[in-house]
Write a protein that holds these residues in place. Structure first.
Motif, PDB file in Angstrom:
ATOM      1  N   SER A   1      33.822  29.513  26.146  1.00  0.00           N
ATOM      2  CA  SER A   1      32.919  29.349  24.933  1.00  0.00           C
ATOM      3  C   SER A   1      34.000  30.358  23.477  1.00  0.00           C
ATOM      4  N   ASP A   2      34.352  31.132  24.195  1.00  0.00           N
ATOM      5  CA  ASP A   2      34.472  32.219  22.736  1.00  0.00           C
ATOM      6  C   ASP A   2      36.360  32.182  22.835  1.00  0.00           C
ATOM      7  N   ARG A   3      37.043  31.680  23.491  1.00  0.00           N
ATOM      8  CA  ARG A   3      37.980  32.022  23.882  1.00  0.00           C
ATOM      9  C   ARG A   3      39.327  30.308  23.958  1.00  0.00           C
ATOM     10  N   GLY A   4      38.524  29.225  23.646  1.00  0.00           N
ATOM     11  CA  GLY A   4      39.097  28.204  24.677  1.00  0.00           C
ATOM     12  C   GLY A   4      40.354  28.427  25.629  1.00  0.00           C
ATOM     13  N   VAL A   5      41.156  27.372  25.552  1.00  0.00           N
ATOM     14  CA  VAL A   5      41.778  27.748  27.440  1.00  0.00           C
ATOM     15  C   VAL A   5      42.717  28.246  27.257  1.00  0.00           C
ATOM     16  N   SER A   6      42.827  29.411  28.190  1.00  0.00           N
ATOM     17  CA  SER A   6      44.259  29.994  28.984  1.00  0.00           C
ATOM     18  C   SER A   6      44.380  29.865  29.931  1.00  0.00           C
ATOM     19  N   LEU A   7      45.702  30.107  30.225  1.00  0.00           N
ATOM     20  CA  LEU A   7      46.057  30.067  31.875  1.00  0.00           C
ATOM     21  C   LEU A   7      45.870  31.613  32.441  1.00  0.00           C
ATOM     22  N   CYS A   8      45.285  31.479  33.461  1.00  0.00           N
ATOM     23  CA  CYS A   8      45.192  32.907  33.792  1.00  0.00           C
ATOM     24  C   CYS A   8      46.328  33.057  35.055  1.00  0.00           C
ATOM     25  N   THR A   9      46.936  34.566  35.548  1.00  0.00           N
ATOM     26  CA  THR A   9      47.343  33.913  36.945  1.00  0.00           C
ATOM     27  C   THR A   9      47.429  35.141  36.660  1.00  0.00           C
ATOM     28  N   PRO A  10      47.838  35.953  37.961  1.00  0.00           N
ATOM     29  CA  PRO A  10      47.770  37.802  38.838  1.00  0.00           C
ATOM     30  C   PRO A  10      48.527  38.119  37.884  1.00  0.00           C
ATOM     31  N   SER A  11      49.456  38.227  37.241  1.00  0.00           N
ATOM     32  CA  SER A  11      50.089  38.618  35.320  1.00  0.00           C
ATOM     33  C   SER A  11      49.867  38.296  34.374  1.00  0.00           C
ATOM     34  N   GLN A  12      49.133  37.182  34.280  1.00  0.00           N
ATOM     35  CA  GLN A  12      48.844  36.701  33.058  1.00  0.00           C
ATOM     36  C   GLN A  12      47.221  36.159  32.649  1.00  0.00           C
ATOM     37  N   ASN A  13      46.647  37.311  32.272  1.00  0.00           N
ATOM     38  CA  ASN A  13      45.262  37.035  31.846  1.00  0.00           C
ATOM     39  C   ASN A  13      44.107  38.084  33.247  1.00  0.00           C
ATOM     40  N   ALA A  14      44.949  38.490  33.847  1.00  0.00           N
ATOM     41  CA  ALA A  14      44.549  39.024  35.578  1.00  0.00           C
ATOM     42  C   ALA A  14      43.671  38.865  35.678  1.00  0.00           C
ATOM     43  N   GLU A  15      42.615  40.055  34.576  1.00  0.00           N
ATOM     44  CA  GLU A  15      41.450  40.292  34.639  1.00  0.00           C
ATOM     45  C   GLU A  15      40.296  38.753  34.815  1.00  0.00           C
ATOM     46  N   LEU A  16      41.109  37.849  33.959  1.00  0.00           N
ATOM     47  CA  LEU A  16      40.257  36.857  34.080  1.00  0.00           C
ATOM     48  C   LEU A  16      40.514  36.026  35.190  1.00  0.00           C
ATOM     49  N   PHE A  17      42.006  36.359  35.992  1.00  0.00           N
ATOM     50  CA  PHE A  17      42.725  35.690  37.057  1.00  0.00           C
ATOM     51  C   PHE A  17      41.607  36.279  38.317  1.00  0.00           C
ATOM     52  N   LYS A  18      41.559  37.098  38.302  1.00  0.00           N
ATOM     53  CA  LYS A  18      40.010  38.143  39.505  1.00  0.00           C
ATOM     54  C   LYS A  18      38.780  37.955  39.446  1.00  0.00           C
ATOM     55  N   ALA A  19      38.536  37.801  38.229  1.00  0.00           N
ATOM     56  CA  ALA A  19      37.087  37.650  38.019  1.00  0.00           C
ATOM     57  C   ALA A  19      36.401  35.975  38.664  1.00  0.00           C
ATOM     58  N   THR A  20      37.216  35.174  38.042  1.00  0.00           N
ATOM     59  CA  THR A  20      37.514  33.784  38.533  1.00  0.00           C
ATOM     60  C   THR A  20      37.193  33.549  39.697  1.00  0.00           C
TER      61      THR A  20
END
Ligand SMILES: Cc1cc2nc3c(=O)[nH]c(=O)nc-3n(C[C@H](O)[C@H](O)[C@H](O)COP(=O)(O)OP(=O)(O)OC[C@H]3O[C@@H](n4cnc5c(N)ncnc54)[C@H](O)[C@@H]3O)c2cc1C
Length: 460
Positions: free
Chosen positions: A140-159
């Motif tokens: 809701s606060d940042r739209g769509v992002s691609l999350c991978t182990p190296s890109q937006n990695a923190e969100l990837f791990k948390a997801t």
């Protein structure tokens, strides 16, 4: 927004999934101060982690398109609402299979990621999250992002294992597993007491792709904890269609009293134990019978009666597991509540990328009970206490009643997840556990993921 009745598999909260909106049509701006969203897969979680009684569920089931599949590499990209059954049907003819599959194929890709589900091959392949290469996450606060182990990695791990709280997974790319066929060479070893299981399980994990045990939770005396160790490997030739047989039958209504108790349960366990010959036997079976035996009975959860069922899944570190698994079974027996389906599995050391993933090295015991009110809740709390004292944890996506303290003791990483939670998303589970805990309440626990290696005393 439409009024729909969605539920979780345990059916202990029949009135909680009233408001839902399809993923294709929902709008973050419709959130009000008292409302919150929660992604919903196919409701195969047992407790309240997929429910949101004070808000709106985002029903992802119709967003189920396959976006890309490379039959050479086994990389598949699909929308999150696709069922694992549909993935299998698509990829099996090309020699691929799910690298990790839970005990039902009626789970969505998004649900499998959000709970970081495990299967009978955890000792070799880890959990589902180990095979996720990327997710398209909408917040809701940042739209769509691609999350991978190296890109937006923190969100990837948390997801991965984040129980839907970090945003809506729109689509994901996973690596599939190359297999010679979907037919399974099954090896069943009958063991006469719990003490015999542990060596067999270690050996089975070394030799086989899949291994899991059924335990007769009602056996007593010298046959306490007897059962079957069922191991499997993909056969060199066989089924490559990946189409599961339709259910044998469907439970048409909820009986007023669950038949899964007392003498019928005892008789079932006795007959089932003797169904396997003593020693070791081998046969070939279809993938659906091996991985998804319960899917052959539609709506089997109704058999637990009008009050629903609890599934208690504990994870006990290796150090004291032999004694503690016995204590857990004895505790259920002492409370006079037999578990209909009792499953014991050895988790291996393959680490998940997920921040709050359930699996860790150790043994995991799964017990199913009809809900019989206070009596059942007291027993479940006693099972929690035994597990925590052994340095273990309780599976949150099977749970509908553990205390906030029990959750925090097993998953101190909840604080990191809370920091990354989408502000417009909330689940009943999170309301009931994480949100009622002031940070100082768990300050006594280690700042790492908190999974201890063996028995220790709990902080007061
Ligand atoms: C018969 C049976 C056997 C099972 N065996 C196993 C097993 O062996 N191993 C195991 O690990 N589990 C097992 N389970 C539990 C089940 O696999 C998990 O609960 C699974 O995650 C449910 O997926 P679902 O699609 O039904 O999602 P739901 O239960 O609807 O939701 C699960 C979570 O995923 C989130 N979510 C769903 N879709 C999205 C999305 N698009 N974006 C973000 N978050 C999303 C939800 O918010 C929720 O927190 C079993 C369940 C049953 C009924």
């Amino acid at each position: 927004m439409s009024e729909r009745g969605l539920s979780s598999w345990g059916r202990t909260f029949p009135d909680r999934g009233r408001r839902a909106v399809p993923a294709s049509r929902f709008d973050w701006s419709e959130k009000t101060a008292t409302d919150a969203f929660l992604p919903y897969g196919n409701g195969r979680s047992y407790g309240d982690s997929c429910l949101n009684h004070a808000g709106t569920l985002i029903d992802s089931r119709r967003a189920d398109a396959v976006l890309a599949f490379d039959a050479k590499t086994g990389l598949l990209t699909a929308e999150a609402g696709i069922l694992l059954s549909a993935i299998t049907r698509l990829v099996a003819p090309q020699g691929w299979f799910l690298p990790v599959t839970p005990g039902t194929q009626f789970v969505t890709l998004g649900g499998a990621i959000a709970n970081d589900v495990h299967g009978k091959n955890h000792h070799r392949r880890g959990s589902f999250g180990c095979w996720v290469r990327s997710v398209d996450l909408e917040r809701s606060d940042r739209g769509v992002s691609l999350c991978t182990p190296s890109q937006n990695a923190e969100l990837f791990k948390a997801t991965i294992g984040g129980m839907g709280l970090t945003g809506l997974v729109r689509s994901a790319t996973i690596q599939l597993l190359k297999v010679p066929s979907l037919t399974i060479d099954e090896t069943t070893t009958r063991f006469d007491r719990l003490a015999d299981y542990f060596d067999l399980a270690e050996e089975a994990d070394e030799r086989h792709e899949y291994a899991v045990a059924w335990i007769d939770s009602l056996s007593r005396g010298t046959s306490f904890g007897r059962g079957h160790l069922i191991a499997g490997d993909h056969a060199a030739t066989g089924d490559s269609e990946g189409i599961a047989r339709p259910p044998l039958l469907r439970v048409p209504f909820t009986p007023p009293v669950s038949p899964l108790r007392g003498w019928p349960l005892r008789a079932f366990n006795e007959a089932y134990f003797h169904k396997a010959p003593s020693g070791t036997s081998r046969r070939q079976v279809g993938f659906d019978g091996f991985f998804y035996p319960l899917d052959r009975i539609g709506q089997w959860n109704r058999l637990y009666g009008p009050k629903g069922l609890h599934q208690h899944q504990s994870l006990v570190p290796f150090a004291d597991a032999k004694a503690v698994i016995g204590e857990l079974l004895a505790c259920a027996g002492a409370h006079g509540q037999g578990s209909f389906l009792t499953v014991l599995k050895r988790f291996g050391a393959v680490e998940s990328p997920g921040l709050l993933s359930f699996p860790r090295p150790g043994y995991t015991l799964t017990l199913d009970f009809p809900h019989r009110g206070k009596k059942t809740l007291e027993m479940l709390a006693a099972l929690d206490a035994i597990t925590l004292a052994a340095g273990g944890r309780i599976n949150p996506y099977k749970d509908s009643r553990m205390t906030a303290e029990t959750f925090a003791a097993g998953f101190p990483g909840w604080r990191a997840l809370e920091r990354l939670r989408d502000p417009a998303i909330l689940s009943d589970f999170w309301r009931r556990t994480a949100l009622v805990l002031p940070p100082e309440a768990v300050a006594a626990w280690p700042a790492d993921d908190g999974f201890r290696k063996g028995r220790s005393s709990l902080p007061a």
